[in-house]
Design an enzyme around this catalytic site. Structure first.
Site, short mmCIF file in Angstrom:
data_model
loop_
_atom_site.label_atom_id
_atom_site.label_comp_id
_atom_site.label_asym_id
_atom_site.label_seq_id
_atom_site.Cartn_x
_atom_site.Cartn_y
_atom_site.Cartn_z
N ASP A 16 0.85 -1.20 0.00
CA ASP A 16 0.00 0.00 0.00
C ASP A 16 0.88 1.25 0.00
O ASP A 16 1.90 1.33 0.71
CB ASP A 16 -0.91 -0.01 1.23
CG ASP A 16 -2.08 0.97 1.08
OD1 ASP A 16 -3.23 0.52 0.99
OD2 ASP A 16 -1.83 2.20 1.06
N ILE A 17 0.49 2.23 -0.78
CA ILE A 17 1.27 3.46 -0.92
C ILE A 17 1.23 4.31 0.35
O ILE A 17 2.09 5.16 0.56
CB ILE A 17 0.76 4.26 -2.15
CG1 ILE A 17 1.85 5.15 -2.72
CG2 ILE A 17 -0.50 5.03 -1.83
CD1 ILE A 17 1.51 5.70 -4.10
N ASN B 272 -12.90 -3.09 2.64
CA ASN B 272 -13.83 -1.98 2.76
C ASN B 272 -14.77 -2.01 1.55
O ASN B 272 -14.30 -2.09 0.42
CB ASN B 272 -13.08 -0.65 2.78
CG ASN B 272 -12.18 -0.53 4.00
OD1 ASN B 272 -12.56 -0.90 5.10
ND2 ASN B 272 -10.98 0.00 3.81
N GLY C 204 -15.58 3.43 3.95
CA GLY C 204 -14.40 4.21 3.57
C GLY C 204 -13.69 3.70 2.33
O GLY C 204 -12.51 4.02 2.10
N GLN C 205 -14.40 2.91 1.52
CA GLN C 205 -13.76 2.43 0.29
C GLN C 205 -13.44 3.61 -0.62
O GLN C 205 -14.29 4.49 -0.84
CB GLN C 205 -14.69 1.44 -0.45
CG GLN C 205 -14.02 0.82 -1.68
CD GLN C 205 -14.90 -0.22 -2.38
OE1 GLN C 205 -16.07 -0.38 -2.03
NE2 GLN C 205 -14.35 -0.89 -3.36
N HIS D 284 -10.37 -5.32 -3.29
CA HIS D 284 -9.01 -5.57 -2.78
C HIS D 284 -9.10 -5.95 -1.31
O HIS D 284 -9.96 -5.46 -0.58
CB HIS D 284 -8.11 -4.35 -2.97
CG HIS D 284 -8.67 -3.08 -2.44
ND1 HIS D 284 -9.66 -2.36 -3.10
CD2 HIS D 284 -8.41 -2.39 -1.30
CE1 HIS D 284 -9.96 -1.29 -2.39
NE2 HIS D 284 -9.23 -1.29 -1.29
N HIS E 62 -7.03 -5.83 2.14
CA HIS E 62 -5.89 -5.28 2.88
C HIS E 62 -5.34 -6.37 3.80
O HIS E 62 -6.11 -7.05 4.50
CB HIS E 62 -6.33 -4.12 3.78
CG HIS E 62 -6.86 -2.91 3.08
ND1 HIS E 62 -6.13 -1.76 2.93
CD2 HIS E 62 -8.07 -2.66 2.51
CE1 HIS E 62 -6.86 -0.84 2.30
NE2 HIS E 62 -8.05 -1.36 2.04
P1 AMP Z 1 -9.83 1.37 0.33
O1 AMP Z 1 -10.02 2.59 1.17
O2 AMP Z 1 -10.17 0.10 1.04
O3 AMP Z 1 -10.51 1.51 -1.02
O4 AMP Z 1 -8.26 1.27 0.11
C1 AMP Z 1 -7.59 1.75 -1.00
C2 AMP Z 1 -6.13 1.66 -0.65
O5 AMP Z 1 -5.37 1.82 -1.85
C3 AMP Z 1 -5.63 2.74 0.31
O6 AMP Z 1 -5.08 2.11 1.47
C4 AMP Z 1 -4.59 3.51 -0.49
O7 AMP Z 1 -3.50 3.94 0.28
C5 AMP Z 1 -4.19 2.48 -1.52
N1 AMP Z 1 -3.65 3.01 -2.76
C6 AMP Z 1 -4.16 4.01 -3.53
N2 AMP Z 1 -3.40 4.23 -4.60
C7 AMP Z 1 -2.36 3.36 -4.54
C8 AMP Z 1 -1.22 3.09 -5.34
N3 AMP Z 1 -0.98 3.77 -6.46
N4 AMP Z 1 -0.38 2.10 -4.94
C9 AMP Z 1 -0.61 1.42 -3.80
N5 AMP Z 1 -1.66 1.62 -3.00
C10 AMP Z 1 -2.53 2.58 -3.35
#
Ligand code: AMP
Length: 114
Positions: free
Chosen positions: A30-31, A87, A93-94, A100, A102
């Site tokens: 995760d970024i 999520n 909070g998606q 995906h 986590h």
């Molecule tokens: P969600 O809130 O469950 O939809 O989680 C989306 C996740 O994607 C968040 O934890 C972000 O930090 C992560 N995310 C968004 N863009 C990127 C990216 N380019 N590379 C890696 N993780 C990302």
């Protein structure tokens, strides 16, 4: 063709720290990590969230959990524990509407989530 950031990563249009790839999914760091280990396990198939899963996707969804288990073992988290989170929808909070999982670990995680 999906337009989410994960679809772009899957198409290799934008870079990512990918830690696992197979025919059904990828896993990446995760970024914006919320724990020492914070991975995302992402199916190649474009499914917006849990509500978009069809009965025929059961094996694919199961595969995401098998991959999560294997990655957690590879990172030595099976003893200390870890959390899998999906999520789905605005209240959860998606932010990326491509399914995906986590995988969070490496610290004590509190409950309930905020
Ligand atoms: P969600 O809130 O469950 O939809 O989680 C989306 C996740 O994607 C968040 O934890 C972000 O930090 C992560 N995310 C968004 N863009 C990127 C990216 N380019 N590379 C890696 N993780 C990302």
């Amino acid at each position: 063709m999906g337009n989410t950031v994960f679809s772009k990563i899957l198409r290799k249009e934008i870079p990512a720290d990918i830690v696992h790839e197979d025919e059904l999914c990828i896993a990446l760091r995760d970024i914006n990590p919320q724990a020492p280990t914070h991975l995302l396990i992402i199916p190649r198939q474009e499914i917006a969230g849990i509500d978009g899963i069809e009965d025929a996707d059961a094996a694919l969804v199961g595969h995401l959990f098998v991959v999560a288990r294997d990655l957690a073992r590879k990172l030595g988290l099976e003893e200390s524990g870890y959390r899998l989170v999906i999520n789905t929808g605005a209240d959860a909070g998606q932010t990326v509407f491509h399914l995906h999982v986590h995988l969070l670990g490496g610290r004590t995680l509190t409950w309930p989530p905020g």
